[in-house]
Scaffold this motif. Structure first.
Motif, PDB file in Angstrom:
ATOM      1  N   GLY A  31     -53.223  41.479 -41.581  1.00 25.40           N
ATOM      2  CA  GLY A  31     -51.787  41.559 -41.792  1.00 25.40           C
ATOM      3  C   GLY A  31     -51.083  42.349 -40.707  1.00 25.40           C
ATOM      4  N   LEU A  32     -51.633  43.504 -40.355  1.00 22.07           N
ATOM      5  CA  LEU A  32     -51.008  44.348 -39.332  1.00 22.07           C
ATOM      6  C   LEU A  32     -51.086  43.718 -37.951  1.00 22.07           C
ATOM      7  CD1 LEU A  32     -52.233  47.844 -40.560  1.00 22.07           C
ATOM      8  CD2 LEU A  32     -49.889  46.970 -40.623  1.00 22.07           C
ATOM      9  N   ARG A  33     -52.234  43.090 -37.620  1.00 26.20           N
ATOM     10  CA  ARG A  33     -52.375  42.507 -36.285  1.00 26.20           C
ATOM     11  C   ARG A  33     -51.367  41.383 -36.072  1.00 26.20           C
ATOM     12  NH1 ARG A  33     -57.646  38.546 -35.567  1.00 26.20           N
ATOM     13  NH2 ARG A  33     -56.431  37.915 -33.731  1.00 26.20           N
ATOM     14  N   PHE A  34     -51.150  40.566 -37.113  1.00 26.18           N
ATOM     15  CA  PHE A  34     -50.237  39.444 -36.938  1.00 26.18           C
ATOM     16  C   PHE A  34     -48.776  39.857 -37.122  1.00 26.18           C
ATOM     17  CE2 PHE A  34     -54.148  36.963 -37.356  1.00 26.18           C
ATOM     18  CZ  PHE A  34     -53.977  36.102 -36.273  1.00 26.18           C
ATOM     19  N   ALA A  35     -48.538  40.954 -37.832  1.00 26.29           N
ATOM     20  CA  ALA A  35     -47.171  41.495 -37.879  1.00 26.29           C
ATOM     21  C   ALA A  35     -46.755  41.974 -36.484  1.00 26.29           C
ATOM     22  CB  ALA A  35     -47.092  42.636 -38.884  1.00 26.29           C
ATOM     23  N   ILE A  36     -47.661  42.665 -35.819  1.00 25.51           N
ATOM     24  CA  ILE A  36     -47.392  43.108 -34.444  1.00 25.51           C
ATOM     25  C   ILE A  36     -47.189  41.906 -33.527  1.00 25.51           C
ATOM     26  CG2 ILE A  36     -48.440  44.222 -32.438  1.00 25.51           C
ATOM     27  CD1 ILE A  36     -49.771  46.180 -34.399  1.00 25.51           C
ATOM     28  N   ALA A  37     -48.035  40.901 -33.688  1.00 23.50           N
ATOM     29  CA  ALA A  37     -47.912  39.703 -32.858  1.00 23.50           C
ATOM     30  C   ALA A  37     -46.575  39.010 -33.082  1.00 23.50           C
ATOM     31  CB  ALA A  37     -49.066  38.746 -33.159  1.00 23.50           C
ATOM     32  N   ALA A  38     -46.149  38.914 -34.344  1.00 23.03           N
ATOM     33  CA  ALA A  38     -44.872  38.257 -34.659  1.00 23.03           C
ATOM     34  C   ALA A  38     -43.708  38.998 -34.032  1.00 23.03           C
ATOM     35  CB  ALA A  38     -44.693  38.164 -36.174  1.00 23.03           C
ATOM     36  N   ILE A  39     -43.729  40.338 -34.124  1.00 27.91           N
ATOM     37  CA  ILE A  39     -42.658  41.148 -33.543  1.00 27.91           C
ATOM     38  C   ILE A  39     -42.639  41.000 -32.024  1.00 27.91           C
ATOM     39  CG2 ILE A  39     -41.875  43.522 -33.167  1.00 27.91           C
ATOM     40  CD1 ILE A  39     -43.017  44.147 -35.997  1.00 27.91           C
ATOM     41  N   ALA A  40     -43.832  40.950 -31.418  1.00 24.14           N
ATOM     42  CA  ALA A  40     -43.919  40.837 -29.957  1.00 24.14           C
ATOM     43  C   ALA A  40     -43.386  39.505 -29.450  1.00 24.14           C
ATOM     44  CB  ALA A  40     -45.366  41.034 -29.511  1.00 24.14           C
ATOM     45  N   VAL A  41     -43.617  38.430 -30.210  1.00 23.56           N
ATOM     46  CA  VAL A  41     -43.238  37.092 -29.756  1.00 23.56           C
ATOM     47  C   VAL A  41     -41.803  36.742 -30.128  1.00 23.56           C
ATOM     48  CG1 VAL A  41     -43.773  34.613 -30.033  1.00 23.56           C
ATOM     49  CG2 VAL A  41     -45.617  36.280 -29.777  1.00 23.56           C
ATOM     50  N   LEU A  42     -41.251  37.406 -31.163  1.00 19.74           N
ATOM     51  CA  LEU A  42     -39.921  37.044 -31.668  1.00 19.74           C
ATOM     52  C   LEU A  42     -38.825  37.025 -30.595  1.00 19.74           C
ATOM     53  CD1 LEU A  42     -38.129  36.318 -34.044  1.00 19.74           C
ATOM     54  CD2 LEU A  42     -37.882  38.771 -34.531  1.00 19.74           C
ATOM     55  N   PRO A  43     -38.718  38.034 -29.719  1.00 20.03           N
ATOM     56  CA  PRO A  43     -37.647  37.962 -28.703  1.00 20.03           C
ATOM     57  C   PRO A  43     -37.748  36.727 -27.812  1.00 20.03           C
ATOM     58  CG  PRO A  43     -38.591  40.172 -28.805  1.00 20.03           C
ATOM     59  CD  PRO A  43     -39.470  39.291 -29.626  1.00 20.03           C
ATOM     60  N   PHE A  44     -38.977  36.332 -27.472  1.00 22.79           N
ATOM     61  CA  PHE A  44     -39.171  35.152 -26.632  1.00 22.79           C
ATOM     62  C   PHE A  44     -38.838  33.873 -27.395  1.00 22.79           C
ATOM     63  CE2 PHE A  44     -42.030  38.489 -25.133  1.00 22.79           C
ATOM     64  CZ  PHE A  44     -41.619  38.599 -23.806  1.00 22.79           C
ATOM     65  N   ILE A  79     -56.185  47.420 -33.709  1.00 20.17           N
ATOM     66  CA  ILE A  79     -55.042  46.657 -34.234  1.00 20.17           C
ATOM     67  C   ILE A  79     -54.089  46.291 -33.102  1.00 20.17           C
ATOM     68  CG2 ILE A  79     -52.992  46.789 -35.695  1.00 20.17           C
ATOM     69  CD1 ILE A  79     -54.650  48.556 -37.614  1.00 20.17           C
ATOM     70  N   LEU A  80     -53.823  47.245 -32.218  1.00 13.86           N
ATOM     71  CA  LEU A  80     -52.907  46.982 -31.111  1.00 13.86           C
ATOM     72  C   LEU A  80     -53.486  45.952 -30.146  1.00 13.86           C
ATOM     73  CD1 LEU A  80     -51.559  50.572 -30.335  1.00 13.86           C
ATOM     74  CD2 LEU A  80     -50.270  48.637 -31.271  1.00 13.86           C
ATOM     75  N   TYR A  81     -54.787  46.052 -29.868  1.00 16.02           N
ATOM     76  CA  TYR A  81     -55.391  45.074 -28.944  1.00 16.02           C
ATOM     77  C   TYR A  81     -55.313  43.668 -29.513  1.00 16.02           C
ATOM     78  CZ  TYR A  81     -58.652  42.322 -26.238  1.00 16.02           C
ATOM     79  OH  TYR A  81     -59.205  41.316 -25.477  1.00 16.02           O
ATOM     80  N   VAL A  82     -55.780  43.499 -30.741  1.00 10.47           N
ATOM     81  CA  VAL A  82     -55.787  42.141 -31.295  1.00 10.47           C
ATOM     82  C   VAL A  82     -54.372  41.682 -31.647  1.00 10.47           C
ATOM     83  CG1 VAL A  82     -58.159  42.290 -32.131  1.00 10.47           C
ATOM     84  CG2 VAL A  82     -56.292  42.977 -33.629  1.00 10.47           C
ATOM     85  N   GLY A  83     -53.483  42.633 -31.952  1.00 16.20           N
ATOM     86  CA  GLY A  83     -52.116  42.259 -32.274  1.00 16.20           C
ATOM     87  C   GLY A  83     -51.340  41.784 -31.061  1.00 16.20           C
ATOM     88  N   LEU A  84     -51.428  42.547 -29.966  1.00 16.91           N
ATOM     89  CA  LEU A  84     -50.644  42.221 -28.772  1.00 16.91           C
ATOM     90  C   LEU A  84     -51.355  41.243 -27.843  1.00 16.91           C
ATOM     91  CD1 LEU A  84     -49.258  45.780 -27.887  1.00 16.91           C
ATOM     92  CD2 LEU A  84     -48.011  43.863 -28.924  1.00 16.91           C
ATOM     93  N   VAL A  85     -52.676  41.394 -27.723  1.00 13.10           N
ATOM     94  CA  VAL A  85     -53.411  40.582 -26.743  1.00 13.10           C
ATOM     95  C   VAL A  85     -54.094  39.388 -27.397  1.00 13.10           C
ATOM     96  CG1 VAL A  85     -55.134  40.634 -24.895  1.00 13.10           C
ATOM     97  CG2 VAL A  85     -53.751  42.663 -25.363  1.00 13.10           C
ATOM     98  N   SER A  86     -55.012  39.643 -28.352  1.00  8.14           N
ATOM     99  CA  SER A  86     -55.730  38.527 -28.980  1.00  8.14           C
ATOM    100  C   SER A  86     -54.806  37.622 -29.778  1.00  8.14           C
ATOM    101  CB  SER A  86     -56.832  39.056 -29.911  1.00  8.14           C
ATOM    102  OG  SER A  86     -57.886  39.591 -29.167  1.00  8.14           O
ATOM    103  N   SER A  87     -53.816  38.200 -30.424  1.00  8.49           N
ATOM    104  CA  SER A  87     -52.899  37.397 -31.242  1.00  8.49           C
ATOM    105  C   SER A  87     -51.654  37.033 -30.455  1.00  8.49           C
ATOM    106  CB  SER A  87     -52.519  38.154 -32.519  1.00  8.49           C
ATOM    107  OG  SER A  87     -53.663  38.455 -33.279  1.00  8.49           O
ATOM    108  N   GLY A  88     -50.855  38.034 -30.079  1.00  3.80           N
ATOM    109  CA  GLY A  88     -49.575  37.765 -29.436  1.00  3.80           C
ATOM    110  C   GLY A  88     -49.700  36.940 -28.173  1.00  3.80           C
TER     111      GLY A  88
END
Length: 296
Positions: free
Chosen positions: A38-51, A214-223
């Protein structure tokens, strides 16, 4: 973007995912799988949303209801793949998880025919048998020796195959790879956190202890990697995408050995080789036969 460039983009995504297996495994020492996903993909969603918003501005309109529903469907498949993979990593090795997850390359053609009546090449059936033999050897030469984590990883491969098939179809139809990415990430995050609230205790200390992973998989592996997947799939076919993405098994095994010191018995390596052979055969043989036939 040419098909070659698209496939190289997918190869980069696979390498990033391969490294992500290590982070996913070590994070389980501190936090439960539902909250981690949940946390990894929440970070990914926030990172991709502006784009995604910039993409919407460029296209001059928001995604329609039909597109949003299809993106949510992709996100549901993503949730199935992400959570079964994460649960599996609690009781299996990074190497086993990487190779068993890679079986999605075999499942992609099967799902394509079941959902969209796209008949698979005849090679899929002997390849499925080869893959089954690989699983047998990877599990130690007996299915009774397969761990619960191994079974979760096979289930994960089915969900990943579904996500690849649906993502490829819907991104081609909508031409909104970033909107699809943001929506699928948000869907996966919400589903995971809902289950986490119901099933798993969580604390700030647990989140802090797993923060790096969480940050690695959220921003890099996921985002990053999932956006690369969706972008690459705009310019190649689902089976070709599957074969390049399946190389994450090799990267996962490499990082598992290099960073965690994982090893396998001889039969395990033979099983990995058979699974890799299945992955390559399911894509290369149809392509080679097509080229040979077109030459006549």
């Amino acid at each position: 973007m040419t098909r070659l460039q698209a496939n190289l983009v997918l190869l980069l995504a696979a390498a990033i995912w391969g490294g992500g297996f290590v982070a996913q495994a070590t994070a389980m020492d501190a936090i439960g799988p539902f909250w981690f996903v949940g946390l990894r993909f929440a970070i990914a969603a926030i990172a991709v949303l502006p784009f995604a918003l910039l993409e919407q501005k460029r296209l001059g309109a928001a995604p329609g209801k039909g597109d949003l529903l299809s993106f949510i469907l992709v996100g549901t498949a993503l949730f199935g793949g992400a959570i079964t993979q994460q649960i599996g990593l609690t009781t299996t090795t990074v190497t086993n998880s990487a190779f068993l997850t890679g079986l999605y390359v075999v499942f992609v053609p099967v799902i394509s025919v079941l959902l969209f009546r796209q008949a698979p090449h005849w090679i899929i059936w002997p390849v499925a048998l080869i893959a089954l033999c690989g699983i047998f050897l990877l599990s130690g030469g007996t299915f009774t020796a397969m761990s619960t984590g191994d079974l979760w990883s096979v289930t994960c491969a089915v969900f990943w195959a579904l996500q690849i098939v649906l993502a490829g179809r819907f991104v081609a139809r909508s031409s909104r790879p970033l909107a699809l990415s943001a929506t699928q990430f948000a869907t996966c995050a919400l589903l995971s956190m809902a289950f986490g609230i119901a099933l798993e205790p969580v604390s700030l200390a647990a989140v802090e202890n797993a923060a790096a992973e969480i940050l690695y998989v959220g921003l890099v592996s996921s985002g990053l990697a999932f956006v690369l997947q969706v972008i690459g799939q705009r310019y190649t076919t689902a089976p070709q995408a599957a074969i390049f993405l399946s190389s994450e098994a090799l990267f996962g095994a490499f990082f598992g050995a290099a960073l965690l010191g994982e090893t396998l018995p001889a039969t395990g390596y033979l099983g990995c080789a058979l699974i890799l052979l299945a992955m390559l055969t399911v894509e290369l043989v149809p392509e080679l036969l097509k080229r040979r036939n077109s030459a006549y």
